[in-house]
Design a protein around this motif. Structure first.
Motif, PDB file in Angstrom:
ATOM      1  N   MET A  68     -17.792  36.054 -33.413  1.00  0.00           N
ATOM      2  CA  MET A  68     -17.391  37.066 -32.440  1.00  0.00           C
ATOM      3  C   MET A  68     -17.995  36.737 -31.073  1.00  0.00           C
ATOM      4  SD  MET A  68     -17.924  40.328 -34.944  1.00  0.00           S
ATOM      5  CE  MET A  68     -18.813  39.500 -36.275  1.00  0.00           C
ATOM      6  N   ILE A  69     -17.124  36.675 -30.046  1.00  0.00           N
ATOM      7  CA  ILE A  69     -17.545  36.307 -28.696  1.00  0.00           C
ATOM      8  C   ILE A  69     -17.295  37.500 -27.775  1.00  0.00           C
ATOM      9  CG2 ILE A  69     -17.319  34.642 -26.827  1.00  0.00           C
ATOM     10  CD1 ILE A  69     -16.055  32.699 -28.871  1.00  0.00           C
ATOM     11  N   HIS A  70     -18.350  38.010 -27.174  1.00  0.00           N
ATOM     12  CA  HIS A  70     -18.263  39.239 -26.367  1.00  0.00           C
ATOM     13  C   HIS A  70     -17.706  39.003 -24.971  1.00  0.00           C
ATOM     14  CE1 HIS A  70     -21.644  38.383 -23.678  1.00  0.00           C
ATOM     15  NE2 HIS A  70     -22.299  37.928 -24.733  1.00  0.00           N
ATOM     16  N   GLY A  71     -17.447  40.107 -24.283  1.00  0.00           N
ATOM     17  CA  GLY A  71     -16.874  40.084 -22.947  1.00  0.00           C
ATOM     18  C   GLY A  71     -17.911  40.016 -21.838  1.00  0.00           C
ATOM     19  N   PHE A  72     -17.406  39.955 -20.613  1.00  0.00           N
ATOM     20  CA  PHE A  72     -18.226  39.841 -19.412  1.00  0.00           C
ATOM     21  C   PHE A  72     -19.147  41.046 -19.252  1.00  0.00           C
ATOM     22  CE2 PHE A  72     -18.684  40.661 -14.798  1.00  0.00           C
ATOM     23  CZ  PHE A  72     -19.488  39.575 -14.510  1.00  0.00           C
ATOM     24  N   ALA A  73     -20.368  40.762 -18.813  1.00  0.00           N
ATOM     25  CA  ALA A  73     -21.382  41.783 -18.543  1.00  0.00           C
ATOM     26  C   ALA A  73     -21.671  42.623 -19.776  1.00  0.00           C
ATOM     27  CB  ALA A  73     -20.982  42.667 -17.366  1.00  0.00           C
ATOM     28  N   SER A  74     -21.557  42.036 -20.935  1.00  0.00           N
ATOM     29  CA  SER A  74     -21.772  42.726 -22.196  1.00  0.00           C
ATOM     30  C   SER A  74     -22.746  41.923 -23.044  1.00  0.00           C
ATOM     31  CB  SER A  74     -20.417  42.905 -22.908  1.00  0.00           C
ATOM     32  OG  SER A  74     -20.552  43.797 -23.994  1.00  0.00           O
ATOM     33  N   SER A  75     -22.729  42.165 -24.336  1.00  0.00           N
ATOM     34  CA  SER A  75     -23.588  41.444 -25.270  1.00  0.00           C
ATOM     35  C   SER A  75     -22.984  41.539 -26.660  1.00  0.00           C
ATOM     36  CB  SER A  75     -25.003  42.051 -25.282  1.00  0.00           C
ATOM     37  OG  SER A  75     -24.962  43.354 -25.856  1.00  0.00           O
TER      38      SER A  75
END
Length: 157
Positions: A28-35
């Motif tokens: 699982m690869i998260h989005g921008f400015a996230s974790s």
């Protein structure tokens, strides 16, 4: 949290086998400015996949969450960030995985599928806009935002 080093970055990740034994891996690869926590653990995706018998793997992209950060714009390209995802699978001894990406993570997953197709069993894109259809778009604003100073790291004058 575990970590490994790739391309000069310490990248943190979670890796959990299902209680039933070995399961197919899902990265699982998260989005921008996230974790990994915000996009995958907190909303329940990590647990749901793990409970369904999958080996759940989620990591913090370079410049995000608990992973290390660079102040070099060239370090934040989709190709380099996709290489982090592929390197994590290599680090874990995984030859092929299902890959889920959200927003920026979907773009990274797409670049991973292009650069390392043998490592990607299936792809799931979430929150990916029209940029996937009509072009990648401008990556520079994302790189610039990742280069911004962390206000929590500076002390008041």
């Amino acid at each position: 949290m575990q970590s490994f080093t790739h391309d000069g970055f310490e990248l943190t990740f979670l890796d959990r086998q299902p209680a039933s034994g070995e399961g197919d891996p899902v990265l699982m690869i998260h989005g921008f400015a996230s974790s990994h926590y915000v996009n995958w653990v907190s909303p329940g995706w990590f647990k749901t996949l793990n409970d369904a018998g999958y080996r759940a793997i989620a990591f913090d992209n370079r410049g995000h969450g608990s992973s290390s950060k660079s102040y070099e714009e060239a370090d934040y390209t989709p190709v380099k960030m996709a290489s982090d995802a592929a390197a994590l699978l290599g680090h874990l001894g995984i030859g092929r995985a299902h890959v889920m990406g959200y927003s920026m993570g979907a773009r990274i997953a797409a670049f991973m599928a292009l650069s390392d197709p043998d490592k990607v069993a299936t792809l799931v894109f979430g929150g990916l806009g029209i940029g996937m259809v009509d072009g990648v778009g401008d990556w520079d604003p994302i790189a610039a935002a990742l280069l911004a100073d962390d206000p929590a790291a500076t002390s008041p004058v």
